[in-house]
Design a protein around this motif. Sequence first.
Motif, PDB file in Angstrom:
ATOM      1  N   LYS A 188       0.812  -1.210   0.000  1.00 47.76           N
ATOM      2  CA  LYS A 188       0.000   0.000   0.000  1.00 47.76           C
ATOM      3  C   LYS A 188       0.850   1.266   0.000  1.00 47.76           C
ATOM      4  O   LYS A 188       0.339   2.367  -0.149  1.00 47.76           O
ATOM      5  N   LEU A 189       2.130   1.109   0.208  1.00 48.21           N
ATOM      6  CA  LEU A 189       3.014   2.276   0.225  1.00 48.21           C
ATOM      7  C   LEU A 189       3.108   2.906  -1.164  1.00 48.21           C
ATOM      8  O   LEU A 189       2.932   2.242  -2.187  1.00 48.21           O
ATOM      9  N   LYS A 190       3.451   4.153  -1.175  1.00 46.18           N
ATOM     10  CA  LYS A 190       3.476   4.891  -2.436  1.00 46.18           C
ATOM     11  C   LYS A 190       4.827   4.753  -3.138  1.00 46.18           C
ATOM     12  O   LYS A 190       5.503   5.739  -3.428  1.00 46.18           O
ATOM     13  N   HIS A 191       5.186   3.511  -3.437  1.00 50.76           N
ATOM     14  CA  HIS A 191       6.498   3.270  -4.024  1.00 50.76           C
ATOM     15  C   HIS A 191       6.652   3.937  -5.389  1.00 50.76           C
ATOM     16  O   HIS A 191       7.697   4.523  -5.692  1.00 50.76           O
ATOM     17  N   SER A 192       5.633   3.830  -6.203  1.00 51.38           N
ATOM     18  CA  SER A 192       5.714   4.414  -7.546  1.00 51.38           C
ATOM     19  C   SER A 192       5.812   5.930  -7.482  1.00 51.38           C
ATOM     20  O   SER A 192       6.541   6.553  -8.267  1.00 51.38           O
ATOM     21  N   ASP A 193       5.085   6.522  -6.535  1.00 49.19           N
ATOM     22  CA  ASP A 193       5.137   7.978  -6.376  1.00 49.19           C
ATOM     23  C   ASP A 193       6.535   8.426  -5.950  1.00 49.19           C
ATOM     24  O   ASP A 193       7.039   9.454  -6.409  1.00 49.19           O
ATOM     25  N   ILE A 194       7.145   7.642  -5.073  1.00 49.24           N
ATOM     26  CA  ILE A 194       8.497   7.960  -4.609  1.00 49.24           C
ATOM     27  C   ILE A 194       9.469   7.943  -5.783  1.00 49.24           C
ATOM     28  O   ILE A 194      10.263   8.869  -5.968  1.00 49.24           O
ATOM     29  N   GLU A 195       9.397   6.886  -6.589  1.00 47.19           N
ATOM     30  CA  GLU A 195      10.302   6.764  -7.733  1.00 47.19           C
ATOM     31  C   GLU A 195      10.069   7.884  -8.741  1.00 47.19           C
ATOM     32  O   GLU A 195      11.021   8.469  -9.275  1.00 47.19           O
ATOM     33  N   GLU A 196       8.805   8.196  -8.991  1.00 47.95           N
ATOM     34  CA  GLU A 196       8.480   9.245  -9.964  1.00 47.95           C
ATOM     35  C   GLU A 196       9.039  10.596  -9.528  1.00 47.95           C
ATOM     36  O   GLU A 196       9.643  11.324 -10.331  1.00 47.95           O
ATOM     37  N   LEU A 197       8.859  10.928  -8.257  1.00 53.21           N
ATOM     38  CA  LEU A 197       9.357  12.209  -7.751  1.00 53.21           C
ATOM     39  C   LEU A 197      10.884  12.250  -7.762  1.00 53.21           C
ATOM     40  O   LEU A 197      11.489  13.283  -8.063  1.00 53.21           O
ATOM     41  N   PHE A 198      11.504  11.120  -7.449  1.00 56.92           N
ATOM     42  CA  PHE A 198      12.966  11.056  -7.453  1.00 56.92           C
ATOM     43  C   PHE A 198      13.511  11.277  -8.861  1.00 56.92           C
ATOM     44  O   PHE A 198      14.497  12.001  -9.057  1.00 56.92           O
ATOM     45  N   ASN A 199      12.862  10.667  -9.841  1.00 59.93           N
ATOM     46  CA  ASN A 199      13.297  10.817 -11.232  1.00 59.93           C
ATOM     47  C   ASN A 199      13.066  12.232 -11.760  1.00 59.93           C
ATOM     48  O   ASN A 199      13.673  12.635 -12.759  1.00 59.93           O
TER      49      ASN A 199
END
Length: 218
Positions: free
Chosen positions: A75-86
Amino acid sequence: MVPDNRGDDTVLEEEFQDVLSTVPLTERDALIIAMYEDGLSTYEISEELELNRHTISKVLKENRIETRTIADYHKLKHSDIEELFNKGKTKHEIAKELGLTYYTVRKVLEDRGLILNKKDRETVAISRYIQMKNKGYDNEYIAIFLDISEKQLNKLIRNSGVNVSSVRNRTKNIEVLPEIILQKLRGLTNRQIALKYRIDLVLVREILYEFGLSQKQF
């Protein structure tokens, strides 16, 4: 009046928990709870804080924190984290924007191979230490540069498994030791590193072998 059939042990346990709830959290316990509520597992917290996993579980239990199943971590926002990092956001900026802790963001990025994990960061730190020692800096200055205490630096060196003296002798005339280690950790082959930095391939293998990053082929 409805009889209380819970038993003395159950009643005592609940009374004990009620007392605990009025006791202020220590800084350590508050951090453990915050990290767990932001999605880190007990294993990840114990690794990050260098505490026993049973200690982590005990703190959570004493503070009535409901533990998660493995499925909950999705449920964690893993994709959001990666997107913001990129997009160029820093780990601290991502944590603030998504309402997560810095530790959670860093762990997700590590797991996705976007940043170095703890072991690799320590390997790079050792290479920086060796290069700075070759330039004549003392441990106090190096510790400040690495943003750790001298005690932590000594522990890092002691636990690294790297033969510091051997590497220092081999790299006296090499100015790019940390870069060599970083490139290897990022997937470059020994030959590619040798060509990139114009260093003898055998020497590259010897150096990387000392760091546990290459097989002994010489």
